[in-house]
Design a protein around this motif. Structure first.
Motif, PDB file in Angstrom:
ATOM      1  N   ASN A  42       0.861  -1.369  -0.028  1.00  0.00           N
ATOM      2  CA  ASN A  42      -0.057  -0.127  -0.138  1.00  0.00           C
ATOM      3  C   ASN A  42       0.643   1.548   0.035  1.00  0.00           C
ATOM      4  N   SER A  46      -2.326   2.802  -2.529  1.00  0.00           N
ATOM      5  CA  SER A  46      -3.216   1.976  -1.515  1.00  0.00           C
ATOM      6  C   SER A  46      -4.454   1.267  -2.366  1.00  0.00           C
ATOM      7  N   LYS A 237      -2.127   7.066  -3.114  1.00  0.00           N
ATOM      8  CA  LYS A 237      -1.784   6.536  -1.834  1.00  0.00           C
ATOM      9  C   LYS A 237      -2.715   6.495  -0.723  1.00  0.00           C
ATOM     10  N   LEU A 407      -2.501  -1.865   5.104  1.00  0.00           N
ATOM     11  CA  LEU A 407      -3.302  -0.771   5.393  1.00  0.00           C
ATOM     12  C   LEU A 407      -4.260  -1.038   6.370  1.00  0.00           C
TER      13      LEU A 407
END
Length: 438
Positions: A42, A46, A237, A407
């Protein structure tokens, strides 16, 4: 004591909320072909919010030009205005100008150039851990403008750059200080509040530009506490979409000469027509974080809700980091797996974002990434042959590392699965090494 420092080992989302969070993202447990996998890259891009992807398609399909007076144009103007306000919501910024660009890297070059070419001084200060878009911009414009470029060294114990190391390079002739908010190799967060305060004690009118691309999705940014002159983010991101960089420049920085159409206002930074979807997607991101924050606060204000949401993202990710390092559900952590080395393993998790660099005793990092891929896990090798890694790795005395970056939409169960895979790879590598030695 603030919540983000009170819980030294983090605070995971309740199970019901964890399920809701996962449902709001695309491809968390399976890739776009439906194959089961763990996506732990990520930091390179992401997971996307479903709402962000849907809103992107909806707004980008509108052909109308926002620089008109008809109803749809006005609607697009309102989308852009709200998105600009939400950039300020994320940053807790007042005034200044919001700059929409194709990439955050391009915006960094523009911000550095504006200061280097127009602010008096004899030197510019940066750090060895900067992304190439910052470091190379500083190098380029220091050379073009005849400034000395001073580079702060990294700390091999913390994985970051000490405030003392940065501040000692600043003097009354420094025209620009450029720092990264958090390392995209070690996850170490720089003490931006201390850096800004102490640097401005030396030179009160010092210009400061910050790369927040890595840190923004993982922790609170507050420009009222860290008043800087430029800061950038990359929505891809930050649960959003590629092809967009969003930056904020202070009132005084916005007025510096920069590339723009002559007829535009002095503080206007966009070149050409910005894409309304960039702003619409950012609003979806802020909406999501505020939704999350609403589970933890009774506050109604958008910034207060955002603060609560991003703070609990940070706390949940710290719990995931703790699980990776020390184990979870009876599965040993990375610190305990034989044949695995955790690099830059600073014990204070409050000073780190959710990134871990590891190595294997009997496997180089590139081959380790291949082995993870065979087992349905996506991670990334940071190696000295890469322009995105060499300078930073050299500063740490490392030849390479496997970067692991989950994440907040991951769960403790995901960490346990990753640890089992890691132990399997380490045992397999050790067995091959023992067999070849025999």
């Amino acid at each position: 004591m603030p919540a983000n420092t009170q819980h030294a080992s983090g605070l995971a989302f309740p199970d019901a909320l964890m399920r809701e969070v996962k449902q709001r993202f695309l491809h968390v447990d399976h890739d776009h072909h439906g194959r089961e996998r763990l996506y732990f890259d990520n930091a390179g891009g992401s997971f996307r919010l479903k709402a962000a992807a849907e809103r992107f398609a909806q707004v980008d399909a509108i052909p109308d030009n926002a620089e008109r007076i008809h109803a749809t144009a006005v609607e697009l103007q309102q989308i852009q205005a709200r998105g600009s306000d939400d950039v300020r919501t994320i940053l807790n910024a007042q005034g200044g100008s919001v700059y929409a660009s194709l990439t955050a890297s391009g915006a960094m070059f523009d911000m550095v150039r504006a200061v280097a070419e127009n602010v008096p001084g004899t030197n510019m200060v940066t750090t060895v851990l900067e992304h190439p878009s910052s470091f190379d911009a500083m190098s380029l414009y220091a050379g073009k403008s005849g400034h000395e470029l001073r580079v702060a060294k990294s700390n091999r114990e913390t994985g970051g750059v000490d405030a003392d190391e940065i501040v000692r390079l600043v003097d009354e002739n420094t025209c620009l200080l450029n720092v990264i908010h958090a390392s995209n190799i070690s996850g170490a967060k720089l003490d931006l509040e201390q850096i800004v305060r102490r640097a401005r004690e030396i030179k009160p009118d010092l210009y400061i530009v910050v790369d927040a691309v890595q840190h923004a999705p993982h922790g609170l940014i507050d420009l009222q506490k860290t008043p800087v002159d430029g800061i950038n983010m990359a929505p891809y991101k930050f649960f959003g979409c590629r092809g967009s960089g969003l930056s904020w420049v202070s009132d005084r920085a916005a007025q510096l000469p920069h590339h723009k159409l002559a007829g535009k206002k002095p503080d206007f930074w966009d070149l050409g027509s910005s894409a309304p979807w960039q702003f619409a997607v950012l609003t979806e991101i802020v909406d999501y974080v505020c939704w999350l924050g609403g589970h933890f606060t009774q506050a109604a204000g958008r910034r207060a809700l955002f603060e609560a949401g991003i703070t609990h993202i940070e706390l949940h990710e710290r719990a995931l980091l703790s699980a990776l390092l020390d184990g979870s559900g009876g599965v040993p952590g990375l610190r305990s797996i034989e044949g695995v080395k955790v690099f830059l393993d600073h014990p204070d998790l409050t000073k780190r974002d959710l990134i871990i660099g590891i190595g294997f005793a009997h496997l180089d990092c590139t081959q380790a990434v291949v082995e993870y891929g065979k087992r349905g896990v996506t991670v990334y090798e940071r190696v000295a042959s890469s322009i995105y890694s060499k300078r930073m790795l050299d500063s740490f005395g490392l030849e390479g590392t496997v970067r692991v970056s989950p994440l907040h939409c991951h769960s403790a169960a995901d960490m346990e699965k990753f640890l089992r895979v890691t132990r399997e790879i380490a045992l397999s590598a050790s067995g091959r090494r023992t067999g070849s030695a025999g």
